[in-house]
Design a protein around this motif. Structure first.
Motif, mmCIF file in Angstrom:
data_model
loop_
_atom_site.group_PDB
_atom_site.id
_atom_site.type_symbol
_atom_site.label_atom_id
_atom_site.label_comp_id
_atom_site.label_asym_id
_atom_site.label_seq_id
_atom_site.Cartn_x
_atom_site.Cartn_y
_atom_site.Cartn_z
ATOM 1 N N ALA A 195 0.826 -1.214 0.000
ATOM 2 C CA ALA A 195 0.000 0.000 0.000
ATOM 3 C C ALA A 195 0.857 1.259 0.000
ATOM 4 C CB ALA A 195 -0.928 -0.007 1.217
ATOM 5 N N GLN A 196 1.913 1.278 0.796
ATOM 6 C CA GLN A 196 2.765 2.462 0.864
ATOM 7 C C GLN A 196 3.530 2.668 -0.442
ATOM 8 O OE1 GLN A 196 5.121 1.817 4.364
ATOM 9 N NE2 GLN A 196 3.510 2.470 5.758
ATOM 10 N N HIS A 197 3.993 1.565 -1.034
ATOM 11 C CA HIS A 197 4.691 1.663 -2.312
ATOM 12 C C HIS A 197 3.763 2.237 -3.378
ATOM 13 C CE1 HIS A 197 5.917 0.083 -6.282
ATOM 14 N NE2 HIS A 197 7.136 0.314 -5.845
ATOM 15 N N HIS A 198 2.560 1.702 -3.467
ATOM 16 C CA HIS A 198 1.638 2.144 -4.500
ATOM 17 C C HIS A 198 1.253 3.606 -4.296
ATOM 18 C CE1 HIS A 198 1.794 -1.852 -5.695
ATOM 19 N NE2 HIS A 198 0.560 -2.264 -5.495
ATOM 20 N N LYS A 199 0.979 3.975 -3.053
ATOM 21 C CA LYS A 199 0.537 5.350 -2.805
ATOM 22 C C LYS A 199 1.613 6.354 -3.179
ATOM 23 C CE LYS A 199 -1.432 8.433 0.660
ATOM 24 N NZ LYS A 199 -1.951 8.570 2.040
ATOM 25 N N LEU A 200 2.863 6.072 -2.801
ATOM 26 C CA LEU A 200 3.933 7.027 -3.086
ATOM 27 C C LEU A 200 4.318 7.036 -4.553
ATOM 28 C CD1 LEU A 200 6.137 9.031 -2.328
ATOM 29 C CD2 LEU A 200 7.591 7.096 -1.695
ATOM 30 N N TYR A 201 4.755 5.885 -5.053
ATOM 31 C CA TYR A 201 5.346 5.872 -6.391
ATOM 32 C C TYR A 201 4.309 6.077 -7.484
ATOM 33 C CZ TYR A 201 9.724 4.586 -4.289
ATOM 34 O OH TYR A 201 10.867 4.616 -3.544
ATOM 35 N N TYR A 202 3.169 5.458 -7.361
ATOM 36 C CA TYR A 202 2.191 5.588 -8.435
ATOM 37 C C TYR A 202 1.477 6.932 -8.393
ATOM 38 C CZ TYR A 202 3.210 0.650 -9.054
ATOM 39 O OH TYR A 202 3.848 -0.552 -9.258
ATOM 40 N N SER A 203 1.436 7.577 -7.224
ATOM 41 C CA SER A 203 0.928 8.948 -7.181
ATOM 42 C C SER A 203 1.835 9.892 -7.951
ATOM 43 C CB SER A 203 0.794 9.422 -5.732
ATOM 44 O OG SER A 203 -0.210 8.708 -5.052
ATOM 45 N N LEU A 204 3.130 9.590 -7.965
ATOM 46 C CA LEU A 204 4.079 10.446 -8.677
ATOM 47 C C LEU A 204 3.898 10.393 -10.193
ATOM 48 C CD1 LEU A 204 7.356 9.852 -6.628
ATOM 49 C CD2 LEU A 204 5.789 11.799 -6.519
ATOM 50 N N LEU A 205 3.182 9.394 -10.691
ATOM 51 C CA LEU A 205 2.891 9.348 -12.134
ATOM 52 C C LEU A 205 2.083 10.560 -12.574
ATOM 53 C CD1 LEU A 205 1.975 5.560 -12.546
ATOM 54 C CD2 LEU A 205 4.046 6.694 -13.375
ATOM 55 N N SER A 206 1.418 11.216 -11.627
ATOM 56 C CA SER A 206 0.624 12.401 -11.956
ATOM 57 C C SER A 206 1.490 13.622 -12.240
ATOM 58 C CB SER A 206 -0.341 12.734 -10.803
ATOM 59 O OG SER A 206 -1.220 11.665 -10.541
ATOM 60 N N ILE A 207 2.751 13.587 -11.839
ATOM 61 C CA ILE A 207 3.633 14.734 -12.043
ATOM 62 C C ILE A 207 4.170 14.685 -13.470
ATOM 63 C CG2 ILE A 207 5.658 15.983 -11.221
ATOM 64 C CD1 ILE A 207 3.457 15.806 -9.155
ATOM 65 N N GLY A 208 3.646 15.541 -14.304
ATOM 66 C CA GLY A 208 4.047 15.589 -15.707
ATOM 67 C C GLY A 208 2.958 16.231 -16.528
ATOM 68 N N ASP A 209 3.260 16.495 -17.792
ATOM 69 C CA ASP A 209 2.263 17.113 -18.676
ATOM 70 C C ASP A 209 2.018 16.297 -19.940
ATOM 71 O OD1 ASP A 209 4.525 17.549 -20.208
ATOM 72 O OD2 ASP A 209 4.513 19.737 -19.969
ATOM 73 N N GLY A 210 2.498 15.062 -19.962
ATOM 74 C CA GLY A 210 2.304 14.222 -21.142
ATOM 75 C C GLY A 210 3.508 14.210 -22.043
ATOM 76 N N ASP A 211 4.191 15.339 -22.175
ATOM 77 C CA ASP A 211 5.444 15.398 -22.929
ATOM 78 C C ASP A 211 6.621 15.196 -21.980
ATOM 79 O OD1 ASP A 211 4.226 15.850 -25.445
ATOM 80 O OD2 ASP A 211 3.973 17.976 -24.948
ATOM 81 N N ALA A 212 6.734 16.072 -20.996
ATOM 82 C CA ALA A 212 7.703 15.856 -19.916
ATOM 83 C C ALA A 212 7.008 15.052 -18.833
ATOM 84 C CB ALA A 212 8.181 17.198 -19.360
ATOM 85 N N GLN A 213 7.619 13.942 -18.427
ATOM 86 C CA GLN A 213 6.978 13.059 -17.452
ATOM 87 C C GLN A 213 7.980 12.624 -16.367
ATOM 88 O OE1 GLN A 213 3.825 10.342 -18.777
ATOM 89 N NE2 GLN A 213 4.662 10.556 -20.837
ATOM 90 N N PRO A 214 8.403 13.556 -15.531
ATOM 91 C CA PRO A 214 9.403 13.223 -14.514
ATOM 92 C C PRO A 214 8.910 12.192 -13.504
ATOM 93 C CG PRO A 214 8.498 15.409 -14.136
ATOM 94 C CD PRO A 214 8.018 14.987 -15.479
ATOM 95 N N GLY A 215 7.618 12.186 -13.196
ATOM 96 C CA GLY A 215 7.100 11.194 -12.257
ATOM 97 C C GLY A 215 7.186 9.787 -12.808
ATOM 98 N N ALA A 216 6.886 9.647 -14.084
ATOM 99 C CA ALA A 216 7.003 8.340 -14.731
ATOM 100 C C ALA A 216 8.461 7.913 -14.818
ATOM 101 C CB ALA A 216 6.382 8.393 -16.129
ATOM 102 N N GLU A 217 9.346 8.868 -15.089
ATOM 103 C CA GLU A 217 10.768 8.538 -15.171
ATOM 104 C C GLU A 217 11.304 8.086 -13.817
ATOM 105 O OE1 GLU A 217 12.599 11.999 -16.771
ATOM 106 O OE2 GLU A 217 11.793 11.674 -18.796
ATOM 107 N N LEU A 218 10.869 8.730 -12.733
ATOM 108 C CA LEU A 218 11.312 8.293 -11.408
ATOM 109 C C LEU A 218 10.876 6.853 -11.151
ATOM 110 C CD1 LEU A 218 11.384 10.202 -8.085
ATOM 111 C CD2 LEU A 218 10.260 7.977 -8.163
ATOM 112 N N ASN A 219 9.636 6.539 -11.485
ATOM 113 C CA ASN A 219 9.161 5.163 -11.317
ATOM 114 C C ASN A 219 10.001 4.181 -12.124
ATOM 115 O OD1 ASN A 219 6.365 4.406 -9.878
ATOM 116 N ND2 ASN A 219 6.314 6.569 -10.465
#
Length: 286
Positions: A195-219
C-alpha cells in the motif's frame, strides 16, 4: 483438432532442454526479504526517522534475539544493501565483523554480519546498485520537485510527504516502547509494504504534462535500480539456497515482486520470525 495442433506446435517450438526437464527441475532459491528502517539514520531518504542508539545494551540484546530467531530458518547466504564488486559480490569488511559489531550502527552489520558470522558463513554479499559515470539517477526526486513547482503540481508532493511524515512521526513515537523486531513488523507487513509503495510511487505518475513526465521517469529508474539489485542476487544464489536479504524497506515491494515472479525463486515471509523475535525479546526484557 485445435488441441492436437497446439501440442504439435509446442513440440516443434519448445527447446529440447525444457521438454526434457521433467522431474529434474532444480530446487528453487528461497528468498526472505527483511525490510528495515536505517539504524544509523544517514538522512538519505525523502523523509527520515530519528532512532535511538542500537549499540545500547538493550538494543544489542534485542538484535541478538532477532538474529537467533532468523537463524532458525537456516539461511545459506546473506545479502545486504551495500556495494560490492562482481563477479562474486563479496563484502571485504565482513572480515572485520568483531570490530564492526561494536562500532557500526548499520543494519547490514548489526543483523546481517552478526547472523552470517554466527552461522559460520564464509562471506556476506552486497547487491546495492548506485549510478556511476553516465548512468541515470535512480531516484530523480529533485527533477520531480522542480517540475511540480514550475507547473502548479506541488500540492501533490506536499500531500504525499505530509502523509509520510505523519506515519514516520507516529512510528518514531512508538519506538521507545518497541523491541527492534517489533519496530520492524511495521516495515514488513505485506499489505502495508504494498500500500505504501503504491501510494507514493504511483501517485508520482501524476507529475508531468504528457510530454515531460518526470514522475514516470522516477518510477522507471526506481524499478531499474531494484531490478539490477535482484539480478546481482541471482548471480550469487544457487539452486536450493535460502537467501536472507536485508534492505531498506523502500526496496521491499519490488524485491518481493521479483522473488515471487522470477523463475526458479520462491518468496518466504519474514513476518513469523519477526513476531517470534518480538515475543522472545519481550520475555527477556521483563
Amino acid at each position: 483438432m485445435v488441441i492436437r495442433f497446439l501440442a504439435t506446435l509446442l513440440a516443434f517450438t519448445l527447446p529440447t532442454s525444457l521438454m526434457a526437464q521433467g522431474t529434474d527441475t532444480p530446487d528453487p532459491v528461497e528468498v526472505m526479504i527483511l525490510g528495515s528502517y536505517h539504524f544509523a539514520n544517514p538522512g538519505r531518504d525523502a523523509v527520515n526517522m530519528e532512532v535511538d542508539d542500537v549499540l545500547s545494551p538493550r538494543r544489542q540484546k534485542e538484535i541478538a534475539t532477532l538474529s537467533n530467531t532468523l537463524a532458525q530458518w537456516a539461511p545459506t547466504r546473506v545479502v545486504v544493501e551495500a556495494r560490492a564488486s562482481g563477479p562474486d559480490f563479496e563484502l571485504a569488511d565482513y572480515a572485520d565483523t568483531d570490530t564492526l559489531l561494536s562500532t557500526s550502527r548499520n543494519e547490514s552489520v548489526q543483523i546481517g554480519y552478526r547472523l552470517a558470522r554466527a552461522m559460520g558463513h564464509r562471506a556476506v554479499f552486497g547487491f546495492d546498485e548506485q549510478p556511476e559515470g553516465d548512468e541515470p539517477d535512480y531516484f530523480p526526486l529533485q527533477s520531480v520537485q522542480q517540475f511540480a513547482r514550475a507547473n502548479g503540481q506541488e500540492a501533490i508532493l506536499t500531500s504525499l510527504f505530509a502523509d509520510l511524515q505523519e506515519q514516520i512521526s507516529a512510528e518514531q513515537a512508538r519506538l521507545p516502547d518497541q523491541t527492534i523486531a517489533g519496530s520492524l513488523i511495521f516495515h514488513n507487513r505485506p499489505d502495508l509494504v504494498e500500500a505504501q509503495h503504491h501510494k507514493l510511487y504511483y501517485s508520482l505518475l501524476s507529475i508531468g504534462d504528457g510530454d515531460a513526465q518526470p514522475g514516470a521517469e522516477l518510477n522507471a529508474y526506481w524499478y531499474m535500480r531494484n531490478a539490477k539489485m535482484f539480478a546481482k542476487l541471482n548471480k550469487v544464489a544457487q539452486p536450493g539456497d535460502r537467501v536472507l536479504v536485508i534492505v531498506g524497506s523502500g526496496h521491499s515491494a519490488w524485491l518481493r515482486h521479483f522473488a515471487e515472479r522470477m523463475p526458479g525463486y520462491r518468496l518466504v515471509e519474514v513476518m513469523p520470525y519477526l513476531i517470534g523475535a518480538n515475543a522472545a525479546s519481550r520475555v527477556d526484557g521483563e
